[in-house]
Design a protein around this motif. Structure first.
Motif, PDB file in Angstrom:
ATOM      1  N   ASP A 253     -23.229  29.146  55.832  1.00  0.00           N
ATOM      2  CA  ASP A 253     -21.890  29.078  55.261  1.00  0.00           C
ATOM      3  C   ASP A 253     -21.765  30.041  54.094  1.00  0.00           C
ATOM      4  O   ASP A 253     -22.756  30.422  53.473  1.00  0.00           O
ATOM      5  CB  ASP A 253     -21.587  27.657  54.769  1.00  0.00           C
TER       6      ASP A 253
ATOM      7  N   ASP B  80     -20.098  29.342  51.313  1.00  0.00           N
ATOM      8  CA  ASP B  80     -19.732  28.681  50.055  1.00  0.00           C
ATOM      9  C   ASP B  80     -20.922  28.231  49.217  1.00  0.00           C
ATOM     10  O   ASP B  80     -20.770  27.372  48.339  1.00  0.00           O
ATOM     11  CB  ASP B  80     -18.808  27.491  50.348  1.00  0.00           C
TER      12      ASP B  80
ATOM     13  N   SER C  23     -23.300  26.377  49.909  1.00  0.00           N
ATOM     14  CA  SER C  23     -23.788  25.026  50.187  1.00  0.00           C
ATOM     15  C   SER C  23     -25.220  25.080  50.687  1.00  0.00           C
ATOM     16  O   SER C  23     -25.975  24.122  50.545  1.00  0.00           O
ATOM     17  CB  SER C  23     -22.926  24.362  51.254  1.00  0.00           C
TER      18      SER C  23
ATOM     19  N   ARG D 150     -19.472  22.581  47.909  1.00  0.00           N
ATOM     20  CA  ARG D 150     -18.988  23.855  47.367  1.00  0.00           C
ATOM     21  C   ARG D 150     -18.399  23.701  45.967  1.00  0.00           C
ATOM     22  O   ARG D 150     -17.857  22.666  45.614  1.00  0.00           O
ATOM     23  CB  ARG D 150     -17.970  24.478  48.307  1.00  0.00           C
TER      24      ARG D 150
HETATM   25 MN    MN Z   1     -18.682  23.954  52.877  1.00  0.00          MN
END
Ligand code: MN
Ligand code: GDD
Length: 366
Positions: free
Chosen positions: A91, A93, A95, A201
């Motif tokens: 991802d 973000d 994470s 996030r």
């Molecule tokens: Mn996420």
């Protein structure tokens, strides 16, 4: 070379963090890489930001997608665009812990894994800052997928694969759960899980809304129907249908031609036995075809050899069932109301397991 595939939608602010950090980590480990940002033409200008960053980090580029939007299609297109020898999906973000990227890479490059998963559900892994509700949903979702794969976190969006795993695999870009799709339909031997702590996030917002749940249940249904997935469940379903075929044919034979024959003195038992053999053969063939094509997806081997083995297993199981049941009733004397049924059930379960193991490990061995 490692191809890092990052699906994005409105992740501009995260690009300035992810790309420099990821590049630094991979360079310090001397891992050659490319970063493919698969962006669905985000209105916040995610792609422009990647473009700008690529002056300093030439390993990164953005692919602007105008059609077939969505997380899974973006990842699939990333697989097609990637030129590396190992693909990694994560991802945008933050994470997913960037330090684990080289570990996933090495699991494949050096430890012979075909799939390496950043897992929240093995020892050492976890989830930070998620509300209880999301944890419960995530846990429930993993449970529903349990029979499909032995991976403890098939919902993870953080994993690496060898390209050969998905080459020619009939992947559908419908669900959001790309890894689950890969685990059910891909070709691989060794899966390694690396514990990760998933952090919620800090910048931007989650795109996965409530339609994800409906989508997931539909996706699961397709995966359960897919040839070769969850073989024990399919084997039981096929076996159940086989019993119906068996009884149906036996009943039909007795009703259609049984009367005339059975009325002849001394012939009844003999013919019922022949009828039983006919319906057994039909039902076993029915089971064979479904198990070969569907339960075990074993069409690559020759059917004749498989058929002989399958019949052998079925016949041995039938003999064992008859013998055990005889012993239970006539030797051990289980003739009363609960004992009779309990012993019958126990014998059937035991023989079903035998049948399953014989089919899986011998008749349809790949
Ligand atoms: Mn996420
Ligand atoms: N190209 C594209 N198109 N990317 C998308 C889309 C889309 O329609 N929707 C989401 N993304 C990107 C996001 O920009 C982000 O990089 C990544 O996919 C994950 O999206 P989030 O919105 O951050 O999802 P999440 O944090 O709720 O879910 C994550 O955790 C789940 C496990 O609980 C994801 O990793 C899921 O894949 C994972 O199953």
């Amino acid at each position: 070379m490692l191809s890092v595939i990052v699906p994005t939608y409105n992740e501009r602010d995260n690009m300035g963090l992810l790309i420099p950090r990821l590049s630094r980590v991979l360079e310090s480990e001397s891992i050659p890489y490319e970063i493919l940002v698969m962006d669905d033409d985000s209105p916040d200008g995610t792609c422009d930001e990647v473009q700008r960053l690529s002056a300093e980090y030439p390993g990164a580029r953005c692919i602007k997608r105008m059609q077939d939007r969505g997380l899974s299609p973006a990842v699939m297109e990333g697989f097609r665009e990637a030129v590396g020898d190992i693909y990694l999906v994560m991802d945008a973000d933050l994470s997913h812990p960037i330090e684990v990227v080289p570990e996933l890479y090495r699991a494949i490059a050096h430890d012979g894994a075909d799939v390496a998963v950043g897992s929240r559900h093995i020892k050492g892994g976890g989830i930070e800052d998620w509300p209880l509700k999301r944890k419960v949903i995530s846990w429930g979702a993993s449970m529903l997928a349990r029979p499909l794969t032995s991976c403890s976190d098939p919902m993870s969006g953080f994993f690496a694969i060898r390209p050969s795993v998905i080459k020619g695999a009939p992947l559908r870009a419908k669900g959001y759960k790309i890894l689950l799709e890969v685990l059910v339909k891909g070709r691989y031997d060794k899966v390694v899980e690396v514990p990760i702590t998933f952090k919620d996030r800090e910048l931007g917002e989650s795109k996965l809304g409530s339609d994800v749940i409906v989508n997931y249940v539909q996706h699961l249904m397709w995966l359960y129907l897919h040839p070769g997935s969850a073989p024990l469940i399919k084997f039981l379903a096929v076996g159940g249908s086989g019993i119906i075929v068996d009884l149906g044919i036996l009943t039909a034979l007795i009703l259609l031609i049984g009367d005339d024959i059975i009325s002849l003195p001394g012939y009844d038992l003999k013919y019922v036995f022949i009828f039983q053999a006919i319906s057994f053969a039909y039902a076993t063939t029915w089971n064979f075809v479904w198990n070969r094509h569907w339960t075990f997806d074993a069409r690559s081997a020759k059917p004749s050899g498989q058929y002989v083995k399958f019949l052998t297993v079925a016949t041995i199981a039938l003999i064992i069932r008859t013998a055990l049941f005889y012993v239970a009733v006539n030797v051990l004397g289980f003739q009363g109301i609960p004992e009779y049924h309990i012993s019958l059930l126990a014998v059937i379960i035991f023989v079903t397991v035998l049948n399953y193991l014989g089919s899986r490990l011998w008749a349809f061995k790949k």
